[in-house]
Design a protein around this motif. Structure first.
Motif, short mmCIF file in Angstrom:
data_model
loop_
_atom_site.label_atom_id
_atom_site.label_comp_id
_atom_site.label_asym_id
_atom_site.label_seq_id
_atom_site.Cartn_x
_atom_site.Cartn_y
_atom_site.Cartn_z
N VAL A 265 5.49 4.80 5.19
CA VAL A 265 5.87 3.87 4.14
C VAL A 265 6.33 4.62 2.90
N GLN A 266 7.58 4.39 2.52
CA GLN A 266 8.10 4.93 1.27
C GLN A 266 7.97 3.85 0.20
N ALA A 267 7.61 4.27 -1.01
CA ALA A 267 7.38 3.34 -2.11
C ALA A 267 8.48 3.45 -3.15
N TYR A 268 9.37 2.44 -3.19
CA TYR A 268 10.33 2.45 -4.28
C TYR A 268 9.79 1.64 -5.45
N SER A 269 10.34 1.91 -6.62
CA SER A 269 9.83 1.36 -7.89
C SER A 269 8.33 1.64 -8.06
N PRO A 270 7.87 2.87 -7.77
CA PRO A 270 6.44 3.17 -7.90
C PRO A 270 5.97 3.13 -9.35
N LEU A 271 6.93 3.19 -10.29
CA LEU A 271 6.58 3.15 -11.72
C LEU A 271 6.76 1.75 -12.30
N VAL A 272 6.92 0.76 -11.42
CA VAL A 272 7.04 -0.65 -11.82
C VAL A 272 8.17 -0.83 -12.84
N ARG A 273 9.20 0.01 -12.70
CA ARG A 273 10.34 -0.01 -13.61
C ARG A 273 9.91 0.06 -15.08
#
Length: 285
Positions: free
Chosen positions: A194-202
């Motif tokens: 599983v890759q996590a995009y937007s890990p910084l919650v934009r």
């Protein structure tokens, strides 16, 4: 450096990559370039900061800039892991094969490490035709690993039901506020990374009291806490930034650990799909 510290750092180093079902190693920390208008400069800075994994896409229109940065960096191509994706409006067997060749030309590469179906909006028939084309491109050694993005469980199941092999990766929006637990659990059970995009919650929740408190406790910035949460959960976070200082600080996440209390507090922030800050099309028919 004490023996204990050396051992701990060695263990952290061992956790810096993961072996995919395709057999290839992928760095656990990736560098995202979505809506990055200084991609060449940002990727060069990311390489200096230690990143070796870059996440691009055809629709980002910056594959050529990533390729330029790779060549200018002087780093051996085999030490880098480069991803791209094909968005739904380009799905289809022939169009996907053509798109793979176009991406290779733009990057200036002989192969692409990971090629993802960007989203599931095209519908079942086109999704499966696209997946078949990517598997054939891999057979032709144009791609090393095939995966998907924004896929819900029913999308992953249709691949299985069609008799195709399981994708190596599913890239989804993932952070403490949107944990997508059913999809994550399915991927875990089926060997899908599983890759996590937007890990910084934009950057929309950096001042949340829980995150701020944990950051203060560890003398870290909120972004480092969010990235480390993702790594500690076994995900592959893809933080993005065009700010050189942030690019460096976002990579400095392997020399500390979140304790059980920290993780429990962050896990408790989950709002399900309501916590998403992007398109998150995992429920597309």
């Amino acid at each position: 450096m004490s023996e204990t510290t050396e051992s701990r750092m060695a263990n952290l180093k061992l956790q810096s990559t993961i072996r995919l079902s395709s057999g290839y190693l992928m760095p656990l920390l990736g560098f995202g370039v979505y809506q990055n208008y200084t991609t060449r400069e940002s990727v060069l800075e990311a390489f200096k900061a230690g990143y070796r994994h870059v996440d691009s896409a055809q629709v980002y229109r910056n594959e050529a800039h990533v390729g330029e940065a790779v060549r200018e960096s002087g780093l051996p191509r085999e030490e880098l892991f480069i991803t791209t994706k094909c968005v739904s409006k380009t799905h289809g067997y022939e169009s996907t094969l053509k798109g793979v060749d176009e991406s290779l030309t733009k990057f200036g590469f002989n192969y692409i490490d990971l090629f993802l179906i960007h989203d599931p909006y095209s519908g079942k028939d086109l999704r499966l035709a696209t997946y078949k084309a990517l598997l054939e491109a891999r057979q032709a050694r144009k791609i090393r690993t095939v995966g998907v993005s924004n896929y819900g469980i029913h999308h992953l199941e249709e691949i299985k039901e069609a008799g195709f092999e399981t994708p190596a990766v599913n890239q989804i929006e993932l952070h403490p506020f949107c944990q997508q637990k059913p999809i994550v659990e399915y991927c875990k059970q089926h060997g899908i990374v599983v890759q996590a995009y937007s890990p910084l919650v934009r950057a929309k929740r950096m001042d949340h009291p829980t995150i701020a408190s944990i950051a203060q406790k560890h003398n870290r910035d909120p972004a480092q806490i969010l990235i480390h949460w993702s790594l500690q959960k076994g995900f592959v976070p893809l933080p993005k930034s065009a700010n050189p200082q942030r690019i460096w600080s976002n990579a400095q996440v392997y020399d500390f650990a979140l304790d059980e209390s920290d993780m429990q507090q962050l896990d408790a922030l989950d709002q399900g799909k309501e916590g998403a800050v992007t398109w998150n099309p995992v429920d597309a028919p």
